[in-house]
Design a protein around this motif. Structure first.
Motif, PDB file in Angstrom:
ATOM      1  N   GLY A 188      99.465 130.949 -45.870  1.00 53.58           N
ATOM      2  CA  GLY A 188     100.574 130.440 -45.058  1.00 53.58           C
ATOM      3  C   GLY A 188     100.904 131.445 -43.971  1.00 53.58           C
ATOM      4  O   GLY A 188     100.007 131.942 -43.287  1.00 53.58           O
ATOM      5  N   ALA A 208     109.802 131.987 -40.988  1.00 53.22           N
ATOM      6  CA  ALA A 208     109.998 132.279 -42.418  1.00 53.22           C
ATOM      7  C   ALA A 208     111.048 131.374 -43.074  1.00 53.22           C
ATOM      8  O   ALA A 208     110.838 130.918 -44.211  1.00 53.22           O
ATOM      9  CB  ALA A 208     110.354 133.752 -42.611  1.00 53.22           C
ATOM     10  N   SER A 210     111.550 128.357 -42.750  1.00 57.45           N
ATOM     11  CA  SER A 210     110.994 127.031 -43.042  1.00 57.45           C
ATOM     12  C   SER A 210     110.073 127.051 -44.269  1.00 57.45           C
ATOM     13  O   SER A 210     109.623 126.009 -44.730  1.00 57.45           O
ATOM     14  CB  SER A 210     110.211 126.509 -41.831  1.00 57.45           C
ATOM     15  N   VAL A 211     109.809 128.232 -44.791  1.00 62.27           N
ATOM     16  CA  VAL A 211     108.958 128.361 -45.981  1.00 62.27           C
ATOM     17  C   VAL A 211     109.830 128.136 -47.216  1.00 62.27           C
ATOM     18  O   VAL A 211     110.913 128.727 -47.307  1.00 62.27           O
ATOM     19  CB  VAL A 211     108.327 129.775 -46.047  1.00 62.27           C
ATOM     20  N   THR A 216     107.892 135.433 -45.459  1.00 58.19           N
ATOM     21  CA  THR A 216     106.478 135.492 -45.112  1.00 58.19           C
ATOM     22  C   THR A 216     105.708 136.102 -46.284  1.00 58.19           C
ATOM     23  O   THR A 216     106.305 136.677 -47.200  1.00 58.19           O
ATOM     24  CB  THR A 216     106.262 136.365 -43.860  1.00 58.19           C
ATOM     25  N   ALA A 245     100.805 130.096 -49.874  1.00 59.63           N
ATOM     26  CA  ALA A 245     101.644 129.842 -48.706  1.00 59.63           C
ATOM     27  C   ALA A 245     103.127 129.728 -49.043  1.00 59.63           C
ATOM     28  O   ALA A 245     103.893 129.136 -48.274  1.00 59.63           O
ATOM     29  CB  ALA A 245     101.153 128.564 -48.019  1.00 59.63           C
ATOM     30  N   GLY A 246     103.540 130.259 -50.179  1.00 59.27           N
ATOM     31  CA  GLY A 246     104.962 130.252 -50.517  1.00 59.27           C
ATOM     32  C   GLY A 246     105.560 128.857 -50.639  1.00 59.27           C
ATOM     33  O   GLY A 246     106.757 128.669 -50.452  1.00 59.27           O
ATOM     34  N   ARG A 248     104.744 126.342 -48.658  1.00 62.70           N
ATOM     35  CA  ARG A 248     104.753 125.656 -47.360  1.00 62.70           C
ATOM     36  C   ARG A 248     103.669 124.596 -47.271  1.00 62.70           C
ATOM     37  O   ARG A 248     102.574 124.773 -47.751  1.00 62.70           O
ATOM     38  CB  ARG A 248     104.541 126.689 -46.247  1.00 62.70           C
TER      39      ARG A 248
END
Ligand code: NAP
Length: 248
Positions: A188, A208, A210-211, A216, A245-246, A248
């Motif tokens: 991500g 960040a 939006s994750v 990040t 990607a956390g 995302r």
């Protein structure tokens, strides 16, 4: 059996973190770079200082002759290749599709897609039992962009990573009974210099929130996933596209 890893784009960012972790896990590491020889030298120096084995191998992954010479150098200096990480990749400046030149598109696909194909070709020729090899593992570095499309930023980059996903699925099946596993990691938003190279140095930090994890990722968190896919712990995993990607 000695484990020999070639990582493209190993001089900085995710590639450098992967080279360092692989050396800690006992791989002899060939650190490829395009132009930043000092950064590649530093990765190799760090590995050697800790008692590991590493060499630098310069080659533009967009140049077939340079790639075949690079693989021959790895054969001669480190021995039989057992692992390849197709990590080298580029973004371009933020643009819409209706602004993109053919020169831009050709560079993007030459480096991000054709470079990975040629490196995998050379690796399979060395690893596959069909060619007299004794197996190995390949990890391709895709991106969450392959799912998201990156509208208004770089749809060309996202599409190049979409190609990497399909390449991973197809090659994995092609060599599955020849001792070679092929997987991809889809990072991500990771804090590296790639965002500055696309003219958006704060891109990862800005996006960040939006994750789902609200942060990040680090190059080291991607390296861990890559090393797992390369390892015997992933012995039954092939053709996987692993999102790191956390959420995302
Ligand atoms: P980075 O910090 O910009 O590092 C890029 C690396 O690739 C450098 O080692 C660079 O070598 C090398 N490279 C670039 N063009 C090359 C070429 N033509 N031939 C050989 N090597 C070349 O990038 P990164 O963020 O670590 O990205 C690594 C991979 O992860 C890329 O495939 C990228 O698309 C992917 N990815 C990154 C993110 C992210 O948020 N960072 C997210 C998803 C996917 P030099 O040092 O010599 O320039």
């Amino acid at each position: 059996m000695d484990q020999v890893l070639l990582i493209t784009g190993g001089s900085r960012g995710i590639g450098a973190a992967t080279a360092l972790l692989a050396a800690q896990r006992g791989y002899a590491v060939a650190v490829n770079y395009a132009t930043q020889s000092l950064a590649a030298d530093e990765v190799v120096r760090t590995i050697r200082a800790a008692g590991g084995t590493a060499i630098t191998v310069q080659a533009d992954v967009g140049d077939e002759a340079q790639l075949t010479a690079m693989f021959e150098k790895v054969d001669a200096r480190l021995g039989r290749l057992t692992a390849l990480v197709n990590n080298a990749g580029v973004v371009d400046m933020q643009a819409r599709v209706d602004e993109m030149s053919v020169e831009r598109l050709e560079r993007m696909f030459r480096i991000n897609v054709i470079g990975s194909f040629v490196c995998a070709r050379e690796a399979v020729r060395r690893m596959s039992t069909r060619h007299g090899g004794s197996g190995g593992a390949i990890v391709n570095i895709s991106s969450a962009a392959a799912r998201l499309g990156s509208p208004g930023q770089y749809v060309d980059y996202a599409a190049s990573k979409g190609a990497i996903d399909t390449f991973t699925l197809g090659l994995a099946k092609e060599v599955a009974d020849e001792g070679v596993r092929v997987n991809a990691v889809r990072p991500g938003l990771i804090e590296t210099e790639i965002h500055a190279s696309g003219g958006m140095p704060d891109r990862a930090r800005t996006l960040a929130p939006s994750v789902p994890m609200k942060r990040t990722g680090t190059a080291e968190e991607i390296a861990s996933a890559i090393l797992w896919l390369l390892s015997a712990e992933a012995a039954y995993t092939t053709g996987a596209l692993l999102d790191v990607a956390g959420g995302r």
